[in-house]
Scaffold this motif. Sequence first.
Motif, PDB file in Angstrom:
ATOM      1  N   ALA A   1       0.812  -1.216   0.000  1.00 50.98           N
ATOM      2  CA  ALA A   1       0.000   0.000   0.000  1.00 50.98           C
ATOM      3  C   ALA A   1       0.847   1.270   0.000  1.00 50.98           C
ATOM      4  N   PRO A   2       1.884   1.393   0.853  1.00 53.14           N
ATOM      5  CA  PRO A   2       2.732   2.590   0.776  1.00 53.14           C
ATOM      6  C   PRO A   2       3.467   2.711  -0.560  1.00 53.14           C
ATOM      7  N   PHE A   3       3.899   1.574  -1.119  1.00 55.07           N
ATOM      8  CA  PHE A   3       4.591   1.615  -2.402  1.00 55.07           C
ATOM      9  C   PHE A   3       3.663   2.138  -3.493  1.00 55.07           C
ATOM     10  N   LEU A   4       2.449   1.618  -3.540  1.00 49.85           N
ATOM     11  CA  LEU A   4       1.484   2.075  -4.539  1.00 49.85           C
ATOM     12  C   LEU A   4       1.144   3.543  -4.323  1.00 49.85           C
ATOM     13  N   GLU A   5       0.964   3.926  -3.077  1.00 52.46           N
ATOM     14  CA  GLU A   5       0.644   5.317  -2.777  1.00 52.46           C
ATOM     15  C   GLU A   5       1.773   6.243  -3.226  1.00 52.46           C
ATOM     16  N   GLY A   6       3.026   5.784  -3.052  1.00 60.10           N
ATOM     17  CA  GLY A   6       4.168   6.580  -3.474  1.00 60.10           C
ATOM     18  C   GLY A   6       4.232   6.783  -4.975  1.00 60.10           C
ATOM     19  N   LEU A   7       3.554   5.919  -5.728  1.00 59.46           N
ATOM     20  CA  LEU A   7       3.481   6.058  -7.181  1.00 59.46           C
ATOM     21  C   LEU A   7       2.244   6.828  -7.623  1.00 59.46           C
ATOM     22  N   GLY A   8       1.506   7.356  -6.631  1.00 58.74           N
ATOM     23  CA  GLY A   8       0.294   8.095  -6.956  1.00 58.74           C
ATOM     24  C   GLY A   8      -0.884   7.213  -7.282  1.00 58.74           C
ATOM     25  N   LEU A   9      -0.864   5.979  -6.777  1.00 52.70           N
ATOM     26  CA  LEU A   9      -1.933   5.024  -7.044  1.00 52.70           C
ATOM     27  C   LEU A   9      -2.786   4.822  -5.797  1.00 52.70           C
TER      28      LEU A   9
END
Length: 287
Positions: free
Chosen positions: A216-224
């Motif tokens: 979830a943090p990784f996806l959020e960091g990509l603007g997802l």
Amino acid sequence: MVGEIESPEELDADERDALEALLQRLADDEYVLAERYTEWQVRAPTLESDLALSNNAQDELGHARLWYDVLEDLGYEEHELVYEREPDEWRHSTLVERPFAEGDWADAIVRHYLYDVAEELRLEALEESSYAKIADRVGKIQSEEGYHREHAENWMERLANGEGHDHLQDAVDRLFPHALTLFEPVDEQTEETIVDAGFRTESLEDLAEEWVNTVAPFLEGLGLETPAVERVHFDEYEFEVRDDALPDERGRDGSHTDAWADLHDEFTHTYRELGRSEATKIMETAE
């Protein structure tokens, strides 16, 4: 102790059933994902990516066979496990059976990423397995899995920073709920026995929490945006998955999406049409 159980004869009936359930999930996930990956051969956007995904497919197939080999301790043979089981007897996650969106590289990469993070965590929880053959195989599988997650993350970042961002979001929306089924139990009693017997050192609930707090943090960091997940604290990456997040088909309980019957028919067709009763080998194992 790590690897203290050498054979299923040392197990009671419940432990034997739990070992079978664990191994079947491990093997089925890998085998079905390998079958899906082969659909991208000569279709990936670059030659390098084509080779990488082909290698992934080969790796996953090899890992599936390692786990099926351990299941042979319980009286099975590979042809029974792969070619003679009915579709509803398979226990893979629905994430790995879903067809790729036609021509959508983002679909392949998101699935690649979500699965390989889960696989990394799952293997770590098997490193100190009490069942010797599981512990012995983990190291070999980890050595081959090492580059999978890196490849997926590199492509996620590349697509997110270009014109592929919307395609990534669409793929996350489709696939994330199915990825959650990776952490579904066959049933609660079996899952409890798996942990109590030491076959795996972490519960599925703990693995799911680690996975969500990684992806979830990784996806959020990509603007997802991450569907089905809610942040617990504003300033901390702690997430909870809503109870209604899972799809109706869970895989682990034998329920599957409509696409599974077609895929199963495809890879068992030749075996059935030729009336075989065992899997053929190109050459015998060297003595």
